[in-house]
Design a protein around this motif. Sequence first.
Motif, PDB file in Angstrom:
ATOM      1  N   ILE A  67       0.837  -1.199   0.000  1.00 15.99           N
ATOM      2  CA  ILE A  67       0.000   0.000   0.000  1.00 15.99           C
ATOM      3  C   ILE A  67       0.869   1.246   0.000  1.00 15.99           C
ATOM      4  O   ILE A  67       0.637   2.196  -0.755  1.00 15.99           O
ATOM      5  N   LYS A  68       1.900   1.249   0.826  1.00 16.18           N
ATOM      6  CA  LYS A  68       2.767   2.413   0.922  1.00 16.18           C
ATOM      7  C   LYS A  68       3.528   2.641  -0.367  1.00 16.18           C
ATOM      8  O   LYS A  68       3.811   3.784  -0.740  1.00 16.18           O
ATOM      9  N   ALA A  69       3.870   1.564  -1.099  1.00 14.55           N
ATOM     10  CA  ALA A  69       4.825   1.669  -2.215  1.00 14.55           C
ATOM     11  C   ALA A  69       4.438   2.655  -3.328  1.00 14.55           C
ATOM     12  O   ALA A  69       5.279   3.496  -3.660  1.00 14.55           O
ATOM     13  N   PRO A  70       3.343   2.636  -3.999  1.00 13.46           N
ATOM     14  CA  PRO A  70       2.215   1.725  -3.976  1.00 13.46           C
ATOM     15  C   PRO A  70       2.277   0.743  -5.155  1.00 13.46           C
ATOM     16  O   PRO A  70       2.544   1.125  -6.290  1.00 13.46           O
ATOM     17  N   PHE A  71       2.010  -0.520  -4.875  1.00 12.07           N
ATOM     18  CA  PHE A  71       1.942  -1.543  -5.913  1.00 12.07           C
ATOM     19  C   PHE A  71       0.495  -1.702  -6.381  1.00 12.07           C
ATOM     20  O   PHE A  71      -0.441  -1.538  -5.603  1.00 12.07           O
ATOM     21  N   PHE A  72       0.336  -2.028  -7.651  1.00 12.67           N
ATOM     22  CA  PHE A  72      -0.974  -2.427  -8.167  1.00 12.67           C
ATOM     23  C   PHE A  72      -1.381  -3.723  -7.456  1.00 12.67           C
ATOM     24  O   PHE A  72      -0.561  -4.627  -7.304  1.00 12.67           O
ATOM     25  N   THR A 103       9.081   0.011  -0.436  1.00 11.03           N
ATOM     26  CA  THR A 103      10.038  -0.881  -1.113  1.00 11.03           C
ATOM     27  C   THR A 103      11.302  -1.073  -0.279  1.00 11.03           C
ATOM     28  O   THR A 103      11.886  -2.161  -0.274  1.00 11.03           O
ATOM     29  N   PHE A 104      11.723  -0.038   0.435  1.00  8.52           N
ATOM     30  CA  PHE A 104      12.852  -0.192   1.351  1.00  8.52           C
ATOM     31  C   PHE A 104      12.550  -1.246   2.407  1.00  8.52           C
ATOM     32  O   PHE A 104      13.386  -2.101   2.727  1.00  8.52           O
ATOM     33  N   ALA A 105      11.340  -1.207   2.955  1.00  5.87           N
ATOM     34  CA  ALA A 105      10.971  -2.145   4.014  1.00  5.87           C
ATOM     35  C   ALA A 105      10.894  -3.578   3.513  1.00  5.87           C
ATOM     36  O   ALA A 105      11.170  -4.516   4.260  1.00  5.87           O
ATOM     37  N   ILE A 106      10.522  -3.759   2.254  1.00  6.72           N
ATOM     38  CA  ILE A 106      10.524  -5.118   1.696  1.00  6.72           C
ATOM     39  C   ILE A 106      11.929  -5.694   1.729  1.00  6.72           C
ATOM     40  O   ILE A 106      12.153  -6.850   2.124  1.00  6.72           O
ATOM     41  N   LEU A 107      12.913  -4.876   1.338  1.00 13.45           N
ATOM     42  CA  LEU A 107      14.298  -5.332   1.347  1.00 13.45           C
ATOM     43  C   LEU A 107      14.836  -5.500   2.763  1.00 13.45           C
ATOM     44  O   LEU A 107      15.540  -6.462   3.066  1.00 13.45           O
ATOM     45  N   GLY A 138       6.368  -0.336 -10.351  1.00 10.38           N
ATOM     46  CA  GLY A 138       6.313  -1.669 -10.929  1.00 10.38           C
ATOM     47  C   GLY A 138       7.694  -2.169 -11.296  1.00 10.38           C
ATOM     48  O   GLY A 138       8.039  -3.344 -11.063  1.00 10.38           O
ATOM     49  N   PHE A 139       8.528  -1.292 -11.862  1.00 10.48           N
ATOM     50  CA  PHE A 139       9.904  -1.673 -12.173  1.00 10.48           C
ATOM     51  C   PHE A 139      10.696  -1.982 -10.903  1.00 10.48           C
ATOM     52  O   PHE A 139      11.500  -2.919 -10.871  1.00 10.48           O
ATOM     53  N   ILE A 140      10.477  -1.207  -9.856  1.00  4.55           N
ATOM     54  CA  ILE A 140      11.181  -1.456  -8.599  1.00  4.55           C
ATOM     55  C   ILE A 140      10.788  -2.811  -8.025  1.00  4.55           C
ATOM     56  O   ILE A 140      11.642  -3.598  -7.593  1.00  4.55           O
ATOM     57  N   GLY A 141       9.490  -3.114  -8.020  1.00  5.39           N
ATOM     58  CA  GLY A 141       9.033  -4.411  -7.527  1.00  5.39           C
ATOM     59  C   GLY A 141       9.590  -5.555  -8.342  1.00  5.39           C
ATOM     60  O   GLY A 141      10.012  -6.585  -7.804  1.00  5.39           O
ATOM     61  N   LEU A 142       9.609  -5.387  -9.661  1.00  4.88           N
ATOM     62  CA  LEU A 142      10.177  -6.413 -10.529  1.00  4.88           C
ATOM     63  C   LEU A 142      11.645  -6.634 -10.198  1.00  4.88           C
ATOM     64  O   LEU A 142      12.105  -7.784 -10.098  1.00  4.88           O
ATOM     65  N   ALA A 179      16.953  -1.828  -8.684  1.00  9.79           N
ATOM     66  CA  ALA A 179      15.731  -1.415  -7.996  1.00  9.79           C
ATOM     67  C   ALA A 179      16.023  -0.369  -6.928  1.00  9.79           C
ATOM     68  O   ALA A 179      15.283   0.605  -6.769  1.00  9.79           O
ATOM     69  N   VAL A 180      17.119  -0.573  -6.185  1.00 11.46           N
ATOM     70  CA  VAL A 180      17.481   0.399  -5.147  1.00 11.46           C
ATOM     71  C   VAL A 180      17.892   1.722  -5.782  1.00 11.46           C
ATOM     72  O   VAL A 180      17.511   2.798  -5.318  1.00 11.46           O
ATOM     73  N   LEU A 181      18.682   1.641  -6.850  1.00 12.75           N
ATOM     74  CA  LEU A 181      19.028   2.868  -7.571  1.00 12.75           C
ATOM     75  C   LEU A 181      17.781   3.556  -8.119  1.00 12.75           C
ATOM     76  O   LEU A 181      17.705   4.797  -8.156  1.00 12.75           O
ATOM     77  N   TYR A 182      16.803   2.755  -8.531  1.00 11.02           N
ATOM     78  CA  TYR A 182      15.549   3.316  -9.049  1.00 11.02           C
ATOM     79  C   TYR A 182      14.840   4.133  -7.963  1.00 11.02           C
ATOM     80  O   TYR A 182      14.247   5.183  -8.242  1.00 11.02           O
ATOM     81  N   MET A 183      14.876   3.632  -6.723  1.00 13.38           N
ATOM     82  CA  MET A 183      14.261   4.387  -5.628  1.00 13.38           C
ATOM     83  C   MET A 183      14.872   5.784  -5.534  1.00 13.38           C
ATOM     84  O   MET A 183      14.177   6.802  -5.401  1.00 13.38           O
ATOM     85  N   PHE A 184      16.190   5.831  -5.586  1.00 14.47           N
ATOM     86  CA  PHE A 184      16.905   7.101  -5.469  1.00 14.47           C
ATOM     87  C   PHE A 184      16.683   7.974  -6.700  1.00 14.47           C
ATOM     88  O   PHE A 184      16.308   9.151  -6.590  1.00 14.47           O
ATOM     89  N   ASN A 185      16.891   7.417  -7.874  1.00 17.46           N
ATOM     90  CA  ASN A 185      16.795   8.196  -9.104  1.00 17.46           C
ATOM     91  C   ASN A 185      15.369   8.642  -9.402  1.00 17.46           C
ATOM     92  O   ASN A 185      15.149   9.736  -9.933  1.00 17.46           O
ATOM     93  N   HIS A 186      14.405   7.790  -9.057  1.00 16.46           N
ATOM     94  CA  HIS A 186      13.004   8.185  -9.223  1.00 16.46           C
ATOM     95  C   HIS A 186      12.687   9.366  -8.317  1.00 16.46           C
ATOM     96  O   HIS A 186      11.934  10.276  -8.712  1.00 16.46           O
ATOM     97  N   GLY A 187      13.247   9.378  -7.111  1.00 14.56           N
ATOM     98  CA  GLY A 187      13.035  10.512  -6.221  1.00 14.56           C
ATOM     99  C   GLY A 187      13.552  11.805  -6.813  1.00 14.56           C
ATOM    100  O   GLY A 187      12.914  12.871  -6.690  1.00 14.56           O
ATOM    101  N   LEU A 188      14.711  11.747  -7.479  1.00  8.92           N
ATOM    102  CA  LEU A 188      15.263  12.940  -8.121  1.00  8.92           C
ATOM    103  C   LEU A 188      14.390  13.393  -9.291  1.00  8.92           C
ATOM    104  O   LEU A 188      13.999  14.563  -9.370  1.00  8.92           O
TER     105      LEU A 188
END
Length: 513
Positions: free
Chosen positions: A231-236, A266-270, A322-326, A339-348
């Motif tokens: 829910i937090k992520a948010p995933f479909f 997504t951080f919490a999943i890892l 979706g890409f991060i979850g994949l 995926a972790v880089l995606y978290m950071f780069n998506h934030g930027l």
Amino acid sequence: MILTGIVALPALGALAVALVPRTRPNAAKWLALTIAIATAALAAGAALQFDYAEGAAWLQLTETYAWIPAWDLNFSWGIDGIALILVLLTGGLTPIAMLAAWRDLNAVKRSVPAFFALTLALEASMLATFLSANVLLFYIFFEVMLVPMYFLIGSYGTGQRRQYAAVKFFLYSFVGGLFMLVAVIGVWVASGGVFEWAALVGADEQEAALQLGAGSLQNWLFLGFFLAFAIKAPFFPFHTWLPDAGGAAPAAIAALLVGVMDKIGTFAILRYALPMFPDAVETFAPWVIAMSVIGILYAAFVAIGQRDLKRLVAYTSIAHFGFIGLGIFVFTTSAATGAVLYMFNHGLATGLLFIVVGMLTMRRGSSQISDYGGAAKTLPLLAGVFLFAGLASLSLPGTAPFVSEFMVLLGAFSVNEPVAIVATLGIILAAAYVLWMYQRTMQGDRNHRLDKLPAMKRDLTIREKALVAPLVVAILAFGFYPQPIVDMVEPAVGHTLTYIESADPDSVPSAQD
């Protein structure tokens, strides 16, 4: 003490800013901005103290303070490479978001000190989730962050549905958190009364206190955590709160919501799901991969049909998650690091896109795409940054998101070619909705109603140039040279994947090769 300072400074700063009289808005702004910059400096200090050497401890800079001795509960802080880049993202994006909201509050006519105090409280709670080394402590801050965000959306948002969006955001996240609370209690019982994360998972060669074994108990506990995180992520299909919240929130707060807060899932999943419930993670991985791929395509198609700029950007973020979850659930080093880089780069990238959309909508007084047209003729610099942010969000080569998306698809292709091929279609759809958005707002026939608005003839101000410049530079710098952040996160990713028996971290080239 540095991790305690990273959390305590914005928390205490929120109290200080809240005490500033409403009649002194500028004092509140400058005090809040100073505290946010100081917090960013502390985060940079943690990065300098972090040990990047091979074989270094997984969780570093740890601090423990007694909390409730009768239950053996402590305030425990610790940081790994994954948390570190998200702490740096939070510390860097918060003062930029504050500068973005500097003038916008004049239209809301609500308390300026309260807005900036809530923003600092939000920052403190987000940082605390990244730095918590105790499962119960993480849960507490996971829920606490809902309060400032609820008021920031409901009281300072835009549109007639802002109260609805705030309540929907709060209820979705709160209910998900209740499932996690039940699972946290289950973990405490199953482990014999242990909440410390390192002790539960056996980090750094400790013996794991949580020995569940494969079976229904592990599956149910995993689902309790995963529902809250999804829910937090948010995933479909748990995403429906985000377009409402992102569309109603002030643009600067939407940048923090999508750029940072959503990454906590997504951080919490890892951090929690994979090490604590490895068998359950493998059991449900195919389902999560299916959810991720559907989310990529579904959100892209819906984004193409959006008529509201902020809702469109919110839907693009669902596709990106979706890409991060994949990347997380295909269990390869390349994909998980991507995926972790995606978290950071998506934030930027998405943070920049939301901020630029906010600049545009404050000038026009509307976020409807149909209210624009040919705006680039009088706003060439703003239009240029808008195009750059859009191209970065669709992962144009040379921008930071491209590196992370490429690594995710490379890792996915090595273990599941059909899934990777279908996910790649999302890139084509991304080009469609980004270029369509830009063409309808900035190019084409001039909307003559814009000529009656003096604000639509005022290009980027000095303040606006100053706040977008760091994001543009970072997106380009990490697009051409991502190695510093790869070096930061890859060891933590490797530690995490050792819990997954089906993972083969060496099956694809790592970013070091």
